[in-house]
Design a protein around this motif. Structure first.
Motif, PDB file in Angstrom:
ATOM      1  N   ASN A 101     -44.680 -16.995   6.576  1.00  0.00           N
ATOM      2  CA  ASN A 101     -43.542 -17.664   7.177  1.00  0.00           C
ATOM      3  C   ASN A 101     -42.412 -16.705   7.526  1.00  0.00           C
ATOM      4  O   ASN A 101     -41.351 -17.137   7.940  1.00  0.00           O
ATOM      5  CB  ASN A 101     -43.008 -18.740   6.219  1.00  0.00           C
ATOM      6  CG  ASN A 101     -43.975 -19.907   6.112  1.00  0.00           C
ATOM      7  OD1 ASN A 101     -44.694 -20.197   7.044  1.00  0.00           O
ATOM      8  ND2 ASN A 101     -43.988 -20.542   4.970  1.00  0.00           N
ATOM      9  N   ASN A 102     -42.638 -15.441   7.332  1.00  0.00           N
ATOM     10  CA  ASN A 102     -41.577 -14.470   7.536  1.00  0.00           C
ATOM     11  C   ASN A 102     -41.845 -13.693   8.818  1.00  0.00           C
ATOM     12  O   ASN A 102     -42.765 -12.900   8.877  1.00  0.00           O
ATOM     13  CB  ASN A 102     -41.489 -13.529   6.346  1.00  0.00           C
ATOM     14  CG  ASN A 102     -41.270 -14.304   5.067  1.00  0.00           C
ATOM     15  OD1 ASN A 102     -40.542 -15.266   5.044  1.00  0.00           O
ATOM     16  ND2 ASN A 102     -41.923 -13.884   4.007  1.00  0.00           N
ATOM     17  N   ARG A 103     -41.056 -13.965   9.815  1.00  0.00           N
ATOM     18  CA  ARG A 103     -41.295 -13.366  11.123  1.00  0.00           C
ATOM     19  C   ARG A 103     -40.104 -12.537  11.572  1.00  0.00           C
ATOM     20  O   ARG A 103     -39.767 -12.503  12.740  1.00  0.00           O
ATOM     21  CB  ARG A 103     -41.584 -14.476  12.129  1.00  0.00           C
ATOM     22  CG  ARG A 103     -42.902 -15.158  11.849  1.00  0.00           C
ATOM     23  CD  ARG A 103     -43.050 -16.458  12.611  1.00  0.00           C
ATOM     24  NE  ARG A 103     -44.404 -16.975  12.488  1.00  0.00           N
ATOM     25  CZ  ARG A 103     -44.876 -17.576  11.417  1.00  0.00           C
ATOM     26  NH1 ARG A 103     -44.100 -17.746  10.371  1.00  0.00           N
ATOM     27  NH2 ARG A 103     -46.114 -18.021  11.382  1.00  0.00           N
TER      28      ARG A 103
ATOM     29  N   HIS B  29     -38.183 -26.200  17.888  1.00  0.00           N
ATOM     30  CA  HIS B  29     -38.452 -24.999  17.100  1.00  0.00           C
ATOM     31  C   HIS B  29     -38.338 -25.291  15.611  1.00  0.00           C
ATOM     32  O   HIS B  29     -37.555 -26.150  15.190  1.00  0.00           O
ATOM     33  CB  HIS B  29     -37.491 -23.881  17.492  1.00  0.00           C
ATOM     34  CG  HIS B  29     -37.823 -23.285  18.816  1.00  0.00           C
ATOM     35  ND1 HIS B  29     -37.218 -22.128  19.274  1.00  0.00           N
ATOM     36  CD2 HIS B  29     -38.700 -23.651  19.783  1.00  0.00           C
ATOM     37  CE1 HIS B  29     -37.724 -21.821  20.454  1.00  0.00           C
ATOM     38  NE2 HIS B  29     -38.614 -22.733  20.792  1.00  0.00           N
ATOM     39  N   TYR B  31     -38.605 -22.485  13.150  1.00  0.00           N
ATOM     40  CA  TYR B  31     -38.185 -21.303  12.410  1.00  0.00           C
ATOM     41  C   TYR B  31     -36.826 -20.857  12.933  1.00  0.00           C
ATOM     42  O   TYR B  31     -36.607 -20.787  14.137  1.00  0.00           O
ATOM     43  CB  TYR B  31     -39.192 -20.161  12.604  1.00  0.00           C
ATOM     44  CG  TYR B  31     -40.526 -20.426  11.964  1.00  0.00           C
ATOM     45  CD1 TYR B  31     -41.489 -21.181  12.616  1.00  0.00           C
ATOM     46  CD2 TYR B  31     -40.819 -19.918  10.703  1.00  0.00           C
ATOM     47  CE1 TYR B  31     -42.714 -21.430  12.032  1.00  0.00           C
ATOM     48  CE2 TYR B  31     -42.048 -20.166  10.111  1.00  0.00           C
ATOM     49  CZ  TYR B  31     -42.987 -20.927  10.781  1.00  0.00           C
ATOM     50  OH  TYR B  31     -44.193 -21.181  10.195  1.00  0.00           O
ATOM     51  N   TYR B  33     -33.374 -18.109  12.349  1.00  0.00           N
ATOM     52  CA  TYR B  33     -33.025 -16.785  11.842  1.00  0.00           C
ATOM     53  C   TYR B  33     -31.555 -16.488  12.108  1.00  0.00           C
ATOM     54  O   TYR B  33     -30.977 -16.979  13.080  1.00  0.00           O
ATOM     55  CB  TYR B  33     -33.843 -15.694  12.563  1.00  0.00           C
ATOM     56  CG  TYR B  33     -35.314 -15.977  12.702  1.00  0.00           C
ATOM     57  CD1 TYR B  33     -35.791 -16.756  13.757  1.00  0.00           C
ATOM     58  CD2 TYR B  33     -36.232 -15.467  11.792  1.00  0.00           C
ATOM     59  CE1 TYR B  33     -37.136 -17.025  13.898  1.00  0.00           C
ATOM     60  CE2 TYR B  33     -37.589 -15.731  11.925  1.00  0.00           C
ATOM     61  CZ  TYR B  33     -38.028 -16.512  12.979  1.00  0.00           C
ATOM     62  OH  TYR B  33     -39.367 -16.772  13.113  1.00  0.00           O
ATOM     63  N   SER B  48     -34.287 -15.838   7.196  1.00  0.00           N
ATOM     64  CA  SER B  48     -35.113 -16.762   7.969  1.00  0.00           C
ATOM     65  C   SER B  48     -35.218 -18.074   7.203  1.00  0.00           C
ATOM     66  O   SER B  48     -35.137 -18.104   5.965  1.00  0.00           O
ATOM     67  CB  SER B  48     -36.496 -16.175   8.256  1.00  0.00           C
ATOM     68  OG  SER B  48     -37.168 -15.880   7.045  1.00  0.00           O
ATOM     69  N   TYR B  50     -37.180 -21.982   7.128  1.00  0.00           N
ATOM     70  CA  TYR B  50     -38.296 -22.813   7.594  1.00  0.00           C
ATOM     71  C   TYR B  50     -38.480 -23.965   6.644  1.00  0.00           C
ATOM     72  O   TYR B  50     -38.396 -23.788   5.428  1.00  0.00           O
ATOM     73  CB  TYR B  50     -39.578 -21.968   7.689  1.00  0.00           C
ATOM     74  CG  TYR B  50     -40.834 -22.778   7.905  1.00  0.00           C
ATOM     75  CD1 TYR B  50     -41.763 -22.972   6.883  1.00  0.00           C
ATOM     76  CD2 TYR B  50     -41.074 -23.370   9.149  1.00  0.00           C
ATOM     77  CE1 TYR B  50     -42.903 -23.731   7.096  1.00  0.00           C
ATOM     78  CE2 TYR B  50     -42.220 -24.115   9.365  1.00  0.00           C
ATOM     79  CZ  TYR B  50     -43.127 -24.292   8.333  1.00  0.00           C
ATOM     80  OH  TYR B  50     -44.255 -25.042   8.531  1.00  0.00           O
ATOM     81  N   SER B  55     -36.987 -18.767   3.840  1.00  0.00           N
ATOM     82  CA  SER B  55     -38.318 -18.191   3.683  1.00  0.00           C
ATOM     83  C   SER B  55     -38.261 -16.698   3.402  1.00  0.00           C
ATOM     84  O   SER B  55     -39.156 -16.160   2.768  1.00  0.00           O
ATOM     85  CB  SER B  55     -39.185 -18.473   4.902  1.00  0.00           C
ATOM     86  OG  SER B  55     -38.549 -18.053   6.083  1.00  0.00           O
ATOM     87  N   SER B  94     -34.372 -18.746  17.140  1.00  0.00           N
ATOM     88  CA  SER B  94     -35.343 -19.741  16.686  1.00  0.00           C
ATOM     89  C   SER B  94     -36.674 -19.482  17.363  1.00  0.00           C
ATOM     90  O   SER B  94     -36.746 -18.870  18.431  1.00  0.00           O
ATOM     91  CB  SER B  94     -34.848 -21.161  16.976  1.00  0.00           C
ATOM     92  OG  SER B  94     -34.809 -21.440  18.359  1.00  0.00           O
ATOM     93  N   THR B  97     -43.410 -21.888  16.195  1.00  0.00           N
ATOM     94  CA  THR B  97     -44.235 -21.785  14.995  1.00  0.00           C
ATOM     95  C   THR B  97     -45.363 -20.846  15.341  1.00  0.00           C
ATOM     96  O   THR B  97     -45.514 -20.435  16.484  1.00  0.00           O
ATOM     97  CB  THR B  97     -44.778 -23.161  14.557  1.00  0.00           C
ATOM     98  OG1 THR B  97     -45.466 -22.998  13.316  1.00  0.00           O
ATOM     99  CG2 THR B  97     -45.745 -23.722  15.577  1.00  0.00           C
TER     100      THR B  97
END
Lengths: 117, 114
Positions: A101-103, B29, B31, B33, B48, B50, B55, B94, B97
């Motif tokens: 889950n870490n991007r 979206h 995710y 950040y 981040s 989620y 996360s 953002s 996924t």
């Protein structure tokens, strides 16, 4: 830990000519993504091009192409037929492939590109 | 075209004050950040988010910072007791996924702590 290095703080190019921006990176991973982002005076980060490390073919998006040399850990951006609107900061960035889950993106310092009319 | 929206574009605050930077990610979206860019330095990952939880966070993201998604559309970064060295551009991003989707960035908030 991964690092990204852009050794050219500033570059300039004549309108309609070609310029290449350099980026090197360091990683022990075999799978990852590399990106070039553009930041115009509006400040928004805009994705220019993306390269998956497992792909041997260099990515191309219209006038933008990359030279991805995995063994050398090099990822340069070539801008052909430069236009005045290409003037911006260009950032090279790295992202792990197997990140769960870490991007997060890991960034270079950026190269400021000026386009001369 | 959908975009990530950040407000305000510029915030000036007194040292020691709390600030909240706001972001509206792209609606589908998942995710989110926050990154920051101190003048002349690299863009740095902060956090981040989620599934309504953090996360990953960087070393920078200490107890001074917090994030929240209060209402299903906004994504906020709170900085408590601001310091001079918190002055920076703060970017929200953002992504949909999946590993191979790009992050879309907002225009940033320039925070100046005086």
């Amino acid at each position: 830990a991964q690092t990204v290095t852009q050794s050219q703080p500033e570059m300039s190019v004549q309108e309609a000519e070609t310029v290449t921006l350099s980026c090197t990176y360091d990683t022990s991973e075999s799978d990852y993504y590399l990106f070039w982002y553009k930041q115009p005076p509006s400040r928004q980060m805009i994705l220019v091009i993306r390269q998956e490390a497992y792909k041997q073919q260099n990515a191309t998006e219209n006038r933008f192409s990359v030279n991805f040399q995995k063994a050398a850990k090099s990822f340069s951006l070539k801008i052909s037929d430069s236009q005045l609107g290409d003037a911006a900061m260009y950032f090279c960035a790295y992202r792990s492939f197997n990140a769960g889950n870490n991007r997060k993106l890991i960034w270079g310092l950026g190269t400021s590109l000026a386009v001369n009319p | 075209e959908p975009e990530v929206t950040q407000t305000p574009s510029h915030q000036v605050t007194q040292m020691g004050q709390e600030v909240i930077l706001r972001c509206v990610p792209i609606s589908n979206h998942l995710y989110f950040y926050w990154y920051r860019q101190i003048l002349g330095q690299k863009v740095e990952f902060l956090v981040s988010f989620y599934n309504n939880e953090i996360s990953e966070k960087s070393e920078i993201f200490d107890d001074q910072f917090s994030v929240e998604r209060p209402d299903g559309s906004n994504f906020t970064l709170k900085i408590r007791s601001t310091k001079l060295e918190d002055s920076a551009m703060y970017f929200c991003a953002s992504s949909v996924t999946g590993v191979n989707t790009e992050a879309f960035f907002g225009q940033g908030t320039r925070l100046t702590v005086v």
